[in-house]
Design a protein around this motif. Structure first.
Motif, PDB file in Angstrom:
ATOM      1  N   VAL A   5       5.379  10.811   3.609  1.00 35.43           N
ATOM      2  CA  VAL A   5       5.421  10.555   5.052  1.00 35.43           C
ATOM      3  C   VAL A   5       6.820  10.051   5.410  1.00 35.43           C
ATOM      4  O   VAL A   5       7.326   9.104   4.807  1.00 35.43           O
ATOM      5  N   ILE A   6       7.442  10.699   6.371  1.00 38.34           N
ATOM      6  CA  ILE A   6       8.773  10.295   6.829  1.00 38.34           C
ATOM      7  C   ILE A   6       8.616   9.443   8.083  1.00 38.34           C
ATOM      8  O   ILE A   6       8.259   9.947   9.149  1.00 38.34           O
ATOM      9  N   GLU A   7       8.853   8.166   7.955  1.00 36.31           N
ATOM     10  CA  GLU A   7       8.756   7.260   9.094  1.00 36.31           C
ATOM     11  C   GLU A   7      10.108   7.191   9.817  1.00 36.31           C
ATOM     12  O   GLU A   7      11.161   7.275   9.184  1.00 36.31           O
ATOM     13  N   PRO A   8      10.098   7.049  11.144  1.00 35.06           N
ATOM     14  CA  PRO A   8      11.368   6.925  11.879  1.00 35.06           C
ATOM     15  C   PRO A   8      12.136   5.694  11.437  1.00 35.06           C
ATOM     16  O   PRO A   8      11.547   4.667  11.093  1.00 35.06           O
ATOM     17  N   SER A   9      13.458   5.806  11.455  1.00 37.17           N
ATOM     18  CA  SER A   9      14.287   4.728  10.908  1.00 37.17           C
ATOM     19  C   SER A   9      14.269   3.468  11.754  1.00 37.17           C
ATOM     20  O   SER A   9      14.656   2.406  11.265  1.00 37.17           O
ATOM     21  N   ASN A  10      13.812   3.543  13.005  1.00 37.01           N
ATOM     22  CA  ASN A  10      13.697   2.307  13.791  1.00 37.01           C
ATOM     23  C   ASN A  10      12.481   1.489  13.359  1.00 37.01           C
ATOM     24  O   ASN A  10      12.357   0.322  13.724  1.00 37.01           O
ATOM     25  N   LYS A  11      11.591   2.100  12.548  1.00 35.00           N
ATOM     26  CA  LYS A  11      10.488   1.369  11.924  1.00 35.00           C
ATOM     27  C   LYS A  11      10.819   0.983  10.485  1.00 35.00           C
ATOM     28  O   LYS A  11      10.517  -0.115  10.046  1.00 35.00           O
ATOM     29  N   PHE A  12      11.450   1.914   9.782  1.00 37.65           N
ATOM     30  CA  PHE A  12      11.801   1.714   8.371  1.00 37.65           C
ATOM     31  C   PHE A  12      13.318   1.557   8.311  1.00 37.65           C
ATOM     32  O   PHE A  12      14.065   2.513   8.196  1.00 37.65           O
ATOM     33  N   LEU A  13      13.766   0.304   8.384  1.00 35.01           N
ATOM     34  CA  LEU A  13      15.171  -0.010   8.630  1.00 35.01           C
ATOM     35  C   LEU A  13      15.955  -0.338   7.356  1.00 35.01           C
ATOM     36  O   LEU A  13      17.096  -0.779   7.423  1.00 35.01           O
TER      37      LEU A  13
ATOM     38  N   LYS B  13       0.837  -1.198   0.000  1.00 37.94           N
ATOM     39  CA  LYS B  13       0.000   0.000   0.000  1.00 37.94           C
ATOM     40  C   LYS B  13       0.877   1.255   0.000  1.00 37.94           C
ATOM     41  O   LYS B  13       1.245   1.774   1.060  1.00 37.94           O
ATOM     42  N   PRO B  14       1.223   1.769  -1.159  1.00 42.50           N
ATOM     43  CA  PRO B  14       2.016   3.011  -1.226  1.00 42.50           C
ATOM     44  C   PRO B  14       1.338   4.181  -0.530  1.00 42.50           C
ATOM     45  O   PRO B  14       2.004   5.126  -0.094  1.00 42.50           O
ATOM     46  N   GLU B  15       0.008   4.105  -0.398  1.00 42.24           N
ATOM     47  CA  GLU B  15      -0.746   5.200   0.229  1.00 42.24           C
ATOM     48  C   GLU B  15      -0.305   5.468   1.662  1.00 42.24           C
ATOM     49  O   GLU B  15      -0.464   6.596   2.158  1.00 42.24           O
ATOM     50  N   ARG B  16       0.239   4.457   2.343  1.00 42.22           N
ATOM     51  CA  ARG B  16       0.641   4.667   3.732  1.00 42.22           C
ATOM     52  C   ARG B  16       1.820   5.638   3.838  1.00 42.22           C
ATOM     53  O   ARG B  16       2.148   6.111   4.913  1.00 42.22           O
ATOM     54  N   TRP B  17       2.468   5.928   2.691  1.00 39.91           N
ATOM     55  CA  TRP B  17       3.613   6.834   2.671  1.00 39.91           C
ATOM     56  C   TRP B  17       3.259   8.228   2.144  1.00 39.91           C
ATOM     57  O   TRP B  17       4.142   9.093   2.040  1.00 39.91           O
ATOM     58  N   VAL B  18       1.985   8.451   1.802  1.00 39.29           N
ATOM     59  CA  VAL B  18       1.554   9.740   1.261  1.00 39.29           C
ATOM     60  C   VAL B  18       0.666  10.441   2.282  1.00 39.29           C
ATOM     61  O   VAL B  18      -0.331   9.872   2.734  1.00 39.29           O
ATOM     62  N   SER B  19       1.019  11.666   2.651  1.00 37.95           N
ATOM     63  CA  SER B  19       0.265  12.408   3.657  1.00 37.95           C
ATOM     64  C   SER B  19      -1.024  12.968   3.067  1.00 37.95           C
ATOM     65  O   SER B  19      -1.229  12.960   1.848  1.00 37.95           O
TER      66      SER B  19
END
Length: 505
Positions: A434-442, A422-428
């Motif tokens: 959307v910038i996710e913290p790197s401890n989630k997006f590793l 779901k690319p939508e989870r990255w679009v505000s």
């Protein structure tokens, strides 16, 4: 005598039957908790061998039930807990170096940035930042990208589409990234995308080396070192691979040194990182001979550039084949950001300003990297006793395996739809990324050791995807199996067979 033999035979059968009963009892016991049995001495090795064909998915299933699991009693902890990742990679990073064992396992790469610790790491980090912040780097990156697209990738795609051939798209991407990375590092083009797909010794050697490295993570050090001494198994391949890589690096260094003796005008020469390591100022702080620094840089950064981006692109196009709605939305975004005249024409090159507008495409690439991180795990070693946020008490010299693959698939982190693309989870809501913290997006690591080439990777991926999707249709051959490998790099183990057709034909 016959009676004695019968008694012994009976006892042996009894032992076998008892062993089988115990095995099934323990197996059922492990199933009752959902966790694999941690056997004496061998720990979880039996589980690993039984699930070797899907080892990353198996560990994801296990880590979904617990925030950490001990492997072989207490000498290794495997975790995908985001709080643990934050603690290890950022908050208490000095206590979790890669450690001396990592250098032994990854010795083929030498002492490059991702294989060093402490002061040595700081020195390499300083050099990498000087490279990525250099004005010439920013000027020549799009020049090199366009050159490899124009002279390498596009002619191959044109030929394949005209002849109706089935090709391995992953192999094409690996060749493209090898040429682009070598050009950036050394100024030389290996020409691996020429007609006929010539044999590329560097690629073969790197594949053999990464397979051997994965086996080193599983086997006890004494065993793989014995194989190395005897010259057998994966270690035989590793030795040959290292010799090949050493020869290639030596050839590049020799050519560059000859070129620099002739040309003194920095601005007239295409920028490459190897020049930085040939200057006296950049050598300060290194404990190694300048030649070894250059050798390690060429091999390590070529590996990083070739394998990570090519793997991400291969999984991206496979995911598109499984999600046609996402493919349609990416095409719409491309056409929206082109003028009306250009939207219906062939166009292969997009400038950085245009690529930066492709927010949904970046979201699709992020989603690909979340589900199929090119480097599926990272290992750290504890310097001093510590307690993780998960409550695990960690002794000194304990190995911590951060399962990047599992982090991207945790319901606790990404929600119930974590396995969906779901690319939508990255679009505000405002249409930004959307910038996710790197401890989630590793996918690009985390904390101070986050990949300095992250934005370069996105630029290259966007440029390749835009060129392909605006001009061609990619159809994955459905009868061809697509599986992740058992390697330190999450390549598609059975290739990515596709048919390519020109749009509008």
């Amino acid at each position: 005598m016959a009676l004695s033999d019968a008694i012994w035979a009976s006892m042996e059968y009894s032992q076998i039957i008892m062993a089988v009963i115990c095995f099934f009892f323990l197996h059922r016991l492990s199933l009752s908790s959902g966790l694999p049995w941690n056997w004496p001495l061998v720990g979880m090795l039996p589980m690993m061998f039984l699930n070797f064909h899907r080892i990353y998915d198996k560990f994801t299933d296990i880590l979904e039930m617990t925030n950490g699991v001990w492997f072989t009693d207490t000498d290794m902890l495997i975790t995908a807990d985001s709080a643990n990742v934050q603690h290890i990679m950022s908050a208490n990073v000095s206590n979790y170096p890669k450690g001396p064992e990592s250098k032994k396992i990854f010795d083929v790469f030498g002492d490059v940035l991702f294989n060093s610790d402490h002061d040595e790491w700081k020195h390499h980090r300083k050099m990498s930042h000087s490279i990525f912040n250099d004005r010439r780097f920013h000027h020549f990156t799009p020049v090199i990208n366009r050159g490899v697209l124009e002279k390498g990738l596009i002619p191959i795609l044109e030929q394949v589409s005209k002849e109706g051939l089935e090709v391995d798209l992953q192999d094409i991407f690996e060749r493209f990234m090898l040429d682009a990375t070598c050009l950036m590092l050394t100024g030389y083009d290996p020409g691996s995308l020429r007609n006929g797909f010539p044999n590329v010794p560097f690629s073969r050697a790197m594949d053999d080396a990464t397979e051997a490295i994965f086996v080193r993570h599983i086997l006890p050090e004494k065993l793989w070192k014995l194989q190395k001494w005897l010259g057998i198994g994966q270690e035989k391949k590793m030795t040959r691979a290292r010799e090949t890589l050493d020869d290639i690096a030596a050839d590049y260094i020799r050519k560059k040194q000859e070129q620099l003796r002739v040309s003194k005008d920095d601005d007239q020469e295409v920028f490459n990182t190897l020049r930085c390591f040939l200057t006296e100022d950049e050598a300060v702080g290194s404990t190694k001979h300048p030649y070894n620094v250059m050798r390690d840089t060429i091999i390590g950064l070529t590996f990083a550039g070739r394998d990570t981006v090519s793997v991400a692109l291969a999984w991206f196009f496979w995911l598109l084949s499984e999600n046609p709605l996402v493919e349609s939305k990416i095409r719409e975004e491309l056409e929206t950001n082109l003028s009306q005249n250009e939207a219906s024409k062939c166009r292969f090159f997009f400038d950085i300003e245009e690529l930066n507008k492709l927010v949904y495409l970046r979201g699709a690439l992020c989603e690909t990297l979340r589900l199929f991180a090119p480097i599926p795990f990272q290992i750290r070693t504890t310097a001093k006793t510590d307690t993780l946020p998960s409550g695990h008490r960690i002794k000194a010299k304990t190995k911590i395996v951060l399962c990047t693959y599992a982090v991207g698939r945790m319901k606790s982190i990404w929600g119930e739809d974590c396995l969906e693309f779901k690319p939508e989870r990255w679009v505000s809501e405002k249409g930004g990324i959307v910038i996710e913290p790197s401890n989630k997006f590793l996918a690009f690591s985390s904390g101070p050791r986050i990949c300095p080439g992250k934005e370069l990777a996105f630029i290259r991926m966007k440029a390749v995807v835009a060129a392909i999707m605006h001009n061609y249709n990619i159809q994955v051959v459905k009868s061809h199996p697509v599986l992740p490998p058992t390697s330190i790099v999450l390549r598609l183990s059975m290739a990515l067979k596709v048919k390519i057709t020109k749009r509008g034909d």
